[in-house]
Each structure stands twice: as structure tokens, then as C-alpha cells.
Design a protein around this motif. Structure first.
Motif, PDB file in Angstrom:
ATOM      1  N   ARG A 141       0.847  -1.196   0.000  1.00  0.00           N
ATOM      2  CA  ARG A 141       0.000   0.000   0.000  1.00  0.00           C
ATOM      3  C   ARG A 141       0.883   1.248   0.000  1.00  0.00           C
ATOM      4  O   ARG A 141       2.069   1.204   0.288  1.00  0.00           O
ATOM      5  N   ILE A 142       0.268   2.369  -0.306  1.00  0.00           N
ATOM      6  CA  ILE A 142       0.957   3.661  -0.412  1.00  0.00           C
ATOM      7  C   ILE A 142       2.215   3.510  -1.264  1.00  0.00           C
ATOM      8  O   ILE A 142       3.348   3.760  -0.808  1.00  0.00           O
ATOM      9  N   PRO A 143       2.083   3.090  -2.509  1.00  0.00           N
ATOM     10  CA  PRO A 143       3.266   2.840  -3.348  1.00  0.00           C
ATOM     11  C   PRO A 143       4.087   4.088  -3.636  1.00  0.00           C
ATOM     12  O   PRO A 143       5.241   3.975  -4.060  1.00  0.00           O
ATOM     13  N   GLU A 144       3.502   5.282  -3.388  1.00  0.00           N
ATOM     14  CA  GLU A 144       4.268   6.509  -3.594  1.00  0.00           C
ATOM     15  C   GLU A 144       5.465   6.604  -2.658  1.00  0.00           C
ATOM     16  O   GLU A 144       6.455   7.274  -2.963  1.00  0.00           O
ATOM     17  N   ILE A 145       5.379   5.939  -1.495  1.00  0.00           N
ATOM     18  CA  ILE A 145       6.499   6.007  -0.552  1.00  0.00           C
ATOM     19  C   ILE A 145       7.078   4.638  -0.225  1.00  0.00           C
ATOM     20  O   ILE A 145       8.242   4.530   0.149  1.00  0.00           O
ATOM     21  N   SER A 146       6.282   3.589  -0.358  1.00  0.00           N
ATOM     22  CA  SER A 146       6.730   2.255   0.046  1.00  0.00           C
ATOM     23  C   SER A 146       7.260   1.489  -1.160  1.00  0.00           C
ATOM     24  O   SER A 146       6.556   1.378  -2.172  1.00  0.00           O
ATOM     25  N   PRO A 147       8.472   0.955  -1.102  1.00  0.00           N
ATOM     26  CA  PRO A 147       8.996   0.184  -2.234  1.00  0.00           C
ATOM     27  C   PRO A 147       8.240  -1.129  -2.400  1.00  0.00           C
ATOM     28  O   PRO A 147       7.713  -1.680  -1.437  1.00  0.00           O
ATOM     29  N   LYS A 148       8.215  -1.622  -3.610  1.00  0.00           N
ATOM     30  CA  LYS A 148       7.594  -2.915  -3.844  1.00  0.00           C
ATOM     31  C   LYS A 148       8.498  -4.039  -3.360  1.00  0.00           C
ATOM     32  O   LYS A 148       8.032  -5.089  -2.906  1.00  0.00           O
ATOM     33  N   ASN A 149       9.809  -3.821  -3.450  1.00  0.00           N
ATOM     34  CA  ASN A 149      10.775  -4.858  -3.094  1.00  0.00           C
ATOM     35  C   ASN A 149      11.466  -4.504  -1.788  1.00  0.00           C
ATOM     36  O   ASN A 149      12.170  -3.490  -1.701  1.00  0.00           O
ATOM     37  N   TRP A 150      11.247  -5.319  -0.785  1.00  0.00           N
ATOM     38  CA  TRP A 150      11.861  -5.147   0.531  1.00  0.00           C
ATOM     39  C   TRP A 150      12.980  -6.187   0.653  1.00  0.00           C
ATOM     40  O   TRP A 150      12.719  -7.372   0.849  1.00  0.00           O
ATOM     41  N   ASN A 151      14.202  -5.730   0.547  1.00  0.00           N
ATOM     42  CA  ASN A 151      15.349  -6.640   0.527  1.00  0.00           C
ATOM     43  C   ASN A 151      16.016  -6.696   1.902  1.00  0.00           C
ATOM     44  O   ASN A 151      17.140  -6.234   2.100  1.00  0.00           O
ATOM     45  N   PHE A 152      15.304  -7.273   2.857  1.00  0.00           N
ATOM     46  CA  PHE A 152      15.796  -7.344   4.236  1.00  0.00           C
ATOM     47  C   PHE A 152      15.755  -8.773   4.784  1.00  0.00           C
ATOM     48  O   PHE A 152      15.708  -8.965   5.995  1.00  0.00           O
ATOM     49  N   CYS A 153      15.767  -9.760   3.905  1.00  0.00           N
ATOM     50  CA  CYS A 153      15.558 -11.136   4.353  1.00  0.00           C
ATOM     51  C   CYS A 153      16.624 -12.097   3.829  1.00  0.00           C
ATOM     52  O   CYS A 153      16.333 -13.258   3.539  1.00  0.00           O
ATOM     53  N   ALA A 154      17.858 -11.639   3.718  1.00  0.00           N
ATOM     54  CA  ALA A 154      18.918 -12.497   3.193  1.00  0.00           C
ATOM     55  C   ALA A 154      19.106 -13.734   4.061  1.00  0.00           C
ATOM     56  O   ALA A 154      19.083 -14.870   3.584  1.00  0.00           O
ATOM     57  N   THR A 155      19.296 -13.518   5.343  1.00  0.00           N
ATOM     58  CA  THR A 155      19.454 -14.642   6.270  1.00  0.00           C
ATOM     59  C   THR A 155      18.138 -15.382   6.443  1.00  0.00           C
ATOM     60  O   THR A 155      18.094 -16.614   6.472  1.00  0.00           O
TER      61      THR A 155
END
Length: 536
Positions: free
Chosen positions: A55-69
Motif C-alpha cells: 500500500r501507499i506505493p508513492e512512498i513504500s517500495p515494492k521490493n523489501w530486501n531485508f531477508c537475506a538470512t
């Protein structure tokens, strides 16, 4: 866990939980030598996660790259599913069926384990790109895993290294001392996984797998059942009343958010403030962005986030302070269960039972687990006359409630009798027939707890009810880094004579929660549900 800097600490306490520092002074003040810890129940909200939807794509990225581990560990988690079982009072066949229901046959398999996988196209200004560390929506992130590991390490430092409540190693029988419970949500189970990793970071080779109790969502009591028709009806009514009391503040927050172009676009295109709540929808986006260090647009600062966190709590939590029955309908069955486990722990300790009750229970849940419990522990009959307290905020990521059962056989018990102690003259009566507000203890607290002669006299069961039978035991409730002072426990004679109202007598604690605890049968009746509906 990321370390806040400067003024960050205030806002992060609105969206990330803090723990007390275990200094010598802290231990000496809260755990004097004459007081021992008998049993602890730890109830948690999962660690930091991504938003539950794009939601709120104007500020929130579609890709959340915080799950490597996390993405690597999640594969281990899936392979380990066979070790997880349901409550032991059901058959093995039922246990297998529940496992399939929770992990294999529901809508979260095949790439949608963590939540909604399909979403709108990214906003033109969204420069995020998927990587191997990409998270799903609603997934606990690596930061959330670190936070829950830190919580487990805190529990180890306090209850193992300092107080010796639990053995130092699972090999020395630690698994028998644990009761582990989680909802069927993946982020809750993986949060429990990491809490255990902090509690016992080096399990010995060949140790038995830990039994984790999982119930299917339609029979779980760790979050409100929105099939409860009466609860939903009362919730909507009282929720509206709560917002009416803060109407000016609420409208001002909405107007201030309309001045932020990205939020105005969201409200104009995706959101109907007349039918949906303003604050919680925004909080679910900006809180994860803030804790993960993602840039926020001008106008969304720490002060605004704190206001949003406060108003989100008013939208969904404050109504629980207004009506005991509403809190009871939300989580009364869990309160009922916890009371029974605390009573069982006191009985086992008092009798020096050969079959020891678990010393630590861990319940991995959600904000909707903690919020009704906070209402039950902090309910005040005068709350309806006041605005929502300024420190009322949404339960932050990694938040925890700790219920400590304490024992003190040295300090004299309060010699003042609380006014409510004789309100139920016949203590042998069937408590289930007593009105909730007049009960002095939940129905899950057995009479056997009070059929015991004082330890200093004989220490054996008695045929008669003995109101002094549990007077060596006390309860203290922590919420994150502070003590909750339960209203009933402030009464003269209802708290520890030296440690004060922060430490309830066991009876004072039972009196506080009695009106909020309901059996399954009582819950069905109050919710106007039939047995068939609850098991469907």
C-alpha cells in the motif's frame, strides 16, 4: 537489534520494544534474596516485519530486501515442520491433520507463505529491485529475527544466568521446563524459533526436538475470533465512541497527513476515511519503513509517527478499556488458560511435585494478542470518563508481556484484608454461577489450591477451604521495560508488604483478571455461537 541514536529512542519505543537493563541495581531492587521466581509466562508480538500488503506505493517500495538470512533459515524451518505438534490432549491423527491445515493446505503455500504475493505495479518513482534478500509481505525480516534473538538472550541472562530458574542447557532437562506455543502464522512461529535461539543458543547434539503447540486458527485463543458476533458488534460501537472522545485530535492528525502529498494521494485513491481507520493503515507502512531505515518523505517525521502510533491504538485498543465484556470476548479464553497454568505452577511448587510444571511458557503471537491482555491487566472502571492515556501506543514489534509467579516465605504477608476478599462469602460455591464482575478468581483456578494448610504448620491437603493457602505466592507483570501496576493490586492487603503495589498477592492477581477470564463454554455463550459454529 539496531541501536537508536539521539532522539530516535522515543519514537522507536513506539514501534520497537525496549527491554530493561539487567544492572546489579535492577536485580537487587526487583529480585531481593528472599524472593524467588517460580514460573514465568512470556507473551510476545513477533519481530519486525514487512507491511502486510503493498500500500501507499508513492512512498513504500515494492521490493523489501531485508531477508537475506531469513530466506535461508526459512528453508530449514519448512524442513523442520514435522517436529511441531498440536496440544497433547488430542490424537496423533488429529495432530497430523492440524499440521497439514496449518502449513500445507492453507493459502500461504507455494510462494505465498508470508502473505500477499501479488501487488500493483511499482510506483514510477520506485527504484527498488528484487534481490536474493527479497521479503514477502508480512514476513519477519532479518532485523525482526535479531530482535527476537535478543529477547531470548535477555531471558537467558535474567532467568538462567542470574536467577537460575531454568537449567543452563537443554541437555540437562531444559525442554521439560518449557511450554512453547505459537499461532499458525509463519512470522509468529519463526519469531519463537529465534527467541529460543537466544534462550538456548547452543543446543547439544542429539537433543530431543522441542514440542511446539500450534492450534488451527479457528480454534486458537491467542487472538480475537471475529466470528464472535457479539464482540464485533460491541467493538464497532465502542470503537466509534473512543474516537469521538478524541475527535479534535483525530481530525487534526488526518488534516496534517493530508498535507503530505503521498498520503493525500493514498487517501484520495485507495482509502475511505468514512469506512476505514486513518491511523492503522498508515502505521502498517511507515513503521516498517522507519525501523528498517528506508527514506520517508518530507513531513513524515518521528513526531508524526508517534502520533500515528498513539491514534492507531485509540482506533483499535482503547475501546477495550471501556468495556470489560469486550476485552473478555477478545481474549478471555487465553486469560482463563493462563490463570490455570499459574495456579498449577503454584500447586506443584508448594507440593514439591515429582512431575514438575513447566517453569517458562512462551506464547508467540501478535499485537492482537497483547492489546487485550494490556486492557485486562490495566482496566480501570473510571477509564470511560477520560481520554485515552497519552502513553497508549500500538504494541511495538517484539513487544512482550512477562507474568512472573514469585514466592516469598520470609516477608510477612499483608495483615490487611482487601475489601473484595469476603465479597464471595461461600468460597466453595460453583464460581461459574457467579457473575464475572463479582468473581474473586477465574474458574480455571481449582479449589485444590486453597485446600492446603499453611506450610509453616503442616503443609498438607485439607478438607476445608483455607484462604491463607496461597499466601506465599505473588505475581508481577512486566510490559517491555516497565512494570504494570494492576488496579486491584493497589488495594491495601493485595500486594507485597515490602515491594509494594508492583507485586500483587496471588489472590490480588486472580481478582484482577477474574472478570476477564472465560471458559470455552462461557465464551460460546457470550459470543452467541454454537459449538458447531466454533468447530466448523
Amino acid at each position: 537489534m539496531a541501536t537508536p541514536s539521539n532522539s530516535d529512542e522515543t519514537v522507536l519505543n513506539s514501534i520497537q520494544a525496549r527491554l530493561p537493563k539487567l544492572t546489579r541495581e535492577f536485580i537487587a531492587e526487583h529480585y531481593p534474596q528472599q524472593v524467588s521466581v517460580v514460573h514465568v509466562d512470556l507473551l510476545t508480538r513477533h519481530g519486525e516485519r514487512t507491511p502486510v500488503a503493498h500500500r501507499i506505493p508513492e512512498i513504500s517500495p515494492k521490493n523489501w530486501n531485508f531477508c537475506a538470512t531469513g530466506n535461508q533459515l526459512h528453508q530449514d524451518f519448512l524442513r523442520a515442520i514435522g517436529h511441531y505438534t498440536n496440544d497433547p490432549d488430542t490424537s496423533k491423527e488429529s495432530a497430523q491433520q492440524w499440521q497439514n491445515h496449518v502449513f500445507k493446505k492453507d493459502s500461504r503455500h507455494g510462494g505465498t507463505v508470508f502473505g500477499i504475493s501479488s501487488a500493483k505495479a511499482p510506483h514510477p518513482n520506485d527504484s527498488s529491485q528484487p534481490t536474493a534478500a527479497i521479503c514477502g509481505f508480512g514476513q519477519i525480516t532479518d532485523l525482526g529475527r535479531q530482535s527476537m534473538t535478543a529477547l531470548g538472550a535477555h531471558m537467558r541472562a535474567l532467568y538462567i544466568d542470574t536467577l537460575g530458574l531454568l537449567p543452563a542447557s537443554l541437555q540437562s532437562g531444559g525442554s521439560d521446563d518449557l511450554y512453547l506455543r505459537t499461532t499458525s502464522y509463519t512470522r509468529a512461529l519463526e519469531s519463537l524459533q529465534h527467541t529460543l535461539g537466544g534462550l538456548y543458543p547452543d543446543p547439544p547434539a542429539g537433543s530431543q526436538p522441542l514440542r511446539i503447540h500450534v492450534r488451527p486458527s479457528e480454534r486458537d485463543n491467542m487472538f480475537p475470533d471475529f466470528d464472535c458476533k457479539n464482540m464485533v458488534r460491541q467493538f464497532v460501537r465502542l470503537n466509534t465512541q473512543s474516537l469521538e472522545r478524541v475527535a479534535d485530535e483525530y481530525k487534526q492528525l488526518y488534516q496534517d497527513m493530508l498535507n503530505i502529498p503521498s498520503l493525500k494521494s493514498f487517501f484520495d485513491s485507495e482509502f475511505n476515511p468514512g469506512k476505514a481507520r486513518v491511523a492503522i493503515s498508515v502505521l502498517d507502512i511507515v513503521a516498517p519503513m522507519r525501523v528498517h531505515g528506508l527514506p520517508l518523505p518530507e513531513g513524515i517525521d518521528d513526531k508524526l509517527i508517534s502520533r500515528v502510533a498513539h491514534m492507531a491504538a485509540v482506533e483499535y485498543l482503547h475501546s477495550g478499556w471501556d468495556m470489560v465484556a469486550l476485552t473478555r470476548m477478545q481474549l478471555g479464553r487465553l486469560v482463563h488458560e493462563l490463570a490455570g497454568k499459574i495456579a498449577a505452577a503454584a500447586e506443584a511448587d508448594r507440593a514439591n511435585a515429582l512431575i514438575q510444571q513447566p517453569r517458562l511458557g512462551i506464547y508467540s503471537g501478535h499485537d492482537t494478542t497483547l492489546a487485550p491482555l494490556l486492557a485486562a491487566f490495566g482496566h480501570d472502571a473510571t477509564a470511560r470518563e477520560h481520554r485515552a492515556p497519552k502513553d497508549l501506543i500500538w504494541p511495538p514489534f517484539g513487544a512482550s508481556i512477562r507474568i512472573e509467579l514469585l514466592k516469598d516465605t520470609t516477608t510477612p504477608h499483608p495483615n490487611v484484608q482487601p475489601a473484595w476478599e469476603e465479597s464471595q462469602a461461600d468460597t466453595t460455591a460453583d464460581i461459574s454461577k457467579v457473575l464475572f464482575e463479582k468473581r474473586i478468581r477465574p474458574t480455571s483456578v481449582p479449589d485444590s489450591l486453597y485446600r492446603w494448610l499453611p506450610r509453616r504448620v503442616h503443609g498438607r491437603p485439607s478438607a476445608q477451604m483455607n484462604p491463607r493457602a496461597a499466601r506465599d505466592y505473588y505475581v508481577r507483570v512486566w510490559y517491555n521495560d516497565r512494570i504494570l501496576r494492576l488496579p486491584t493490586c493497589r488495594d491495601p492487603g493485595a500486594h507485597h508488604s515490602q515491594l509494594g503495589p508492583a507485586v500483587c498477592t496471588l489472590d490480588g492477581f486472580f481478582k484482577q483478571i477474574a472478570q476477564f477470564a472465560s471458559s470455552d463454554k462461557e465464551a460460546r455463550s457470550e459470543c452467541q455461537l454454537s459449538r458447531a459454529e466454533t468447530s466448523a
